[in-house]
Design an enzyme around this catalytic site. Structure first.
Site, PDB file in Angstrom:
ATOM      1  N   GLY A   1      11.644  -4.051   3.104  1.00 31.13           N
ATOM      2  CA  GLY A   1      12.983  -4.277   2.561  1.00 31.13           C
ATOM      3  C   GLY A   1      13.109  -5.400   1.565  1.00 31.13           C
ATOM      4  O   GLY A   1      14.225  -5.848   1.279  1.00 31.13           O
TER       5      GLY A   1
ATOM      6  N   SER B   1       0.826  -1.207   0.000  1.00 29.49           N
ATOM      7  CA  SER B   1       0.000   0.000   0.000  1.00 29.49           C
ATOM      8  C   SER B   1       0.862   1.258   0.000  1.00 29.49           C
ATOM      9  O   SER B   1       1.893   1.322   0.671  1.00 29.49           O
ATOM     10  CB  SER B   1      -0.901   0.005   1.234  1.00 29.49           C
ATOM     11  OG  SER B   1      -1.738   1.137   1.246  1.00 29.49           O
TER      12      SER B   1
ATOM     13  N   MET C   1       3.530  11.161   4.331  1.00 29.30           N
ATOM     14  CA  MET C   1       2.481  11.606   3.428  1.00 29.30           C
ATOM     15  C   MET C   1       1.233  12.064   4.173  1.00 29.30           C
ATOM     16  O   MET C   1       0.531  12.973   3.738  1.00 29.30           O
ATOM     17  CB  MET C   1       2.117  10.485   2.447  1.00 29.30           C
ATOM     18  CG  MET C   1       3.301   9.923   1.662  1.00 29.30           C
ATOM     19  SD  MET C   1       4.210  11.167   0.720  1.00 29.30           S
ATOM     20  CE  MET C   1       2.966  11.648  -0.470  1.00 29.30           C
TER      21      MET C   1
ATOM     22  N   LEU D   1      -1.467  10.041   4.930  1.00 30.12           N
ATOM     23  CA  LEU D   1      -2.652   9.339   4.426  1.00 30.12           C
ATOM     24  C   LEU D   1      -3.517  10.170   3.461  1.00 30.12           C
ATOM     25  O   LEU D   1      -4.742  10.208   3.578  1.00 30.12           O
ATOM     26  CB  LEU D   1      -3.523   8.846   5.601  1.00 30.12           C
ATOM     27  CG  LEU D   1      -2.883   7.812   6.532  1.00 30.12           C
ATOM     28  CD1 LEU D   1      -3.778   7.549   7.738  1.00 30.12           C
ATOM     29  CD2 LEU D   1      -2.619   6.509   5.779  1.00 30.12           C
TER      30      LEU D   1
ATOM     31  N   ILE E   1       5.797  -5.793   8.233  1.00 33.26           N
ATOM     32  CA  ILE E   1       5.434  -4.656   9.088  1.00 33.26           C
ATOM     33  C   ILE E   1       5.165  -3.419   8.228  1.00 33.26           C
ATOM     34  O   ILE E   1       5.481  -3.421   7.030  1.00 33.26           O
ATOM     35  CB  ILE E   1       6.580  -4.317  10.068  1.00 33.26           C
ATOM     36  CG1 ILE E   1       7.867  -4.089   9.284  1.00 33.26           C
ATOM     37  CG2 ILE E   1       6.751  -5.400  11.100  1.00 33.26           C
ATOM     38  CD1 ILE E   1       9.096  -3.632  10.103  1.00 33.26           C
ATOM     39  N   ASN E   2       4.641  -2.378   8.865  1.00 34.20           N
ATOM     40  CA  ASN E   2       4.543  -1.078   8.220  1.00 34.20           C
ATOM     41  C   ASN E   2       5.887  -0.358   8.364  1.00 34.20           C
ATOM     42  O   ASN E   2       6.834  -0.899   8.950  1.00 34.20           O
ATOM     43  CB  ASN E   2       3.410  -0.256   8.845  1.00 34.20           C
ATOM     44  CG  ASN E   2       2.793   0.755   7.887  1.00 34.20           C
ATOM     45  OD1 ASN E   2       3.483   1.333   7.059  1.00 34.20           O
ATOM     46  ND2 ASN E   2       1.496   0.969   7.995  1.00 34.20           N
TER      47      ASN E   2
ATOM     48  N   CYS F   1      -0.037   3.011  10.471  1.00 39.58           N
ATOM     49  CA  CYS F   1       0.632   4.187   9.905  1.00 39.58           C
ATOM     50  C   CYS F   1       1.258   5.004  11.037  1.00 39.58           C
ATOM     51  O   CYS F   1       0.572   5.370  11.996  1.00 39.58           O
ATOM     52  CB  CYS F   1      -0.370   5.043   9.127  1.00 39.58           C
ATOM     53  SG  CYS F   1       0.347   6.570   8.495  1.00 39.58           S
TER      54      CYS F   1
END
Length: 301
Positions: free
Chosen positions: A242, A21, A71, A73, A189-190, A128
């Site tokens: 990564g 995403s 950013m 969202l 993960i985020n 986020c």
């Protein structure tokens, strides 16, 4: 023969690569390009109930080993974005709708709207690190994660994956809460909460000061998170963080992931990175005599 197809509960993927995403997923045209470039699925931009502008610039900076962004969202809101989903439905590949909200009710409404628009699965963004009132502020509370997941599951029939952050005291506790809420899988993960300072002007580079760090540098954090979650839950895991090569993906599979999401590598290796990584996975598996992703999943345990 090497079979790189994989399964996430009821979701069958022809290969284990998924667009993460926030990368080339704001419109149908770019998502179609990604699917044509070899990705088995795309995750949409995280979408909320209402349009959101996001944080002011600078909101993105390339660092030594990755990308730092804040950013905030930005998105057009679910009513407008449904058109993008409907436009892409004739393309081969799967669409996973990413949603964020500030309450259980927000997630429930967004989940129903996404399902009605035609997505094949949902990704709940509770991780986020740089949007006040959303994401990580919800995702660090296990009870809230369980409640939101459970509520969404009752309202939709498509698979529900919960995207978690490593920026918590215990990611396993949050993963177990999502599992108790009947999540169909975990995404880990985020981006990692981080900052960079411009020493010439003695100020943080990002307008928001703090952002999320992605890229090669966070892979060991992602691997550890997937490894720990695999040992303590019974639901599929999608590894993120990564992944820039086939061997990176193999490492995630061995830690316990059944699939991987790719984001920053689109920036560093180009849009054909999905097909390239799939070929690298196949080559490695042939060399090491593995015939399926399932054989690799969790072998490091």
């Amino acid at each position: 023969m090497v079979d790189i197809s994989t399964k996430l509960k009821s979701l069958q993927l022809e290969n284990p690569t998924i667009l993460a995403s926030g990368i080339m997923d704001e419109d149908a045209g770019s998502m179609k390009r990604v699917l044509r470039s070899g990705a088995a699925a795309v995750v949409t931009k995280s979408i909320g109930l209402q349009p959101r502008i996001g944080h002011p610039n600078p909101s993105f900076v390339e660092l030594e080993c990755g990308i730092l962004n804040a950013m905030g969202l930005p998105n057009p809101g679910i009513n407008e974005y449904q058109r993008e989903i409907q436009e892409i439905k004739d393309e081969n590949g799967l669409i996973i709708g990413s949603i964020f909200g500030s309450s259980k009710q927000d997630f429930q409404q967004l989940a129903k709207d996404m399902q009605n628009a035609g997505v094949d699965a949902l990704e709940l963004n509770v991780s986020c690190p740089h949007a006040k009132g959303y994401g990580l502020e919800i995702g660090q509370d296990p009870n809230l994660v369980k409640t939101i997941t459970s509520s969404v599951k009752k309202d939709v029939t498509i698979p529900v994956f919960v995207k978690l952050s490593s920026n918590v005291n215990d990611i396993v506790e949050i993963a177990k809460a999502a599992e108790k809420g009947n999540a169909d899988g975990i995404v880990a993960i985020n981006t990692v909460k981080a900052m960079s300072i411009n020493i010439d002007i003695a100020k943080p580079i990002l307008a928001n000061k703090i952002g999320g760090y992605s890229g090669k540098a966070i892979k060991p954090i992602g691997i550890r998170s997937v490894f720990d979650i695999y040992e303590n839950t019974q639901i599929p895991i999608i590894g993120v963080g990564g992944v820039t090569s086939g061997t990176d993906a193999i490492e995630y599979f061995m830690a316990g992931a059944s699939a991987v999401q790719i984001g920053t590598a689109v920036y560093s290796r180009g849009i054909d990175v999905f097909r390239t990584i799939c070929n690298e996975i196949k080559t490695w598996m042939k060399q090491h005599k593995y015939s399926s992703i399932k054989e690799l999943c969790g072998v490091a345990h």
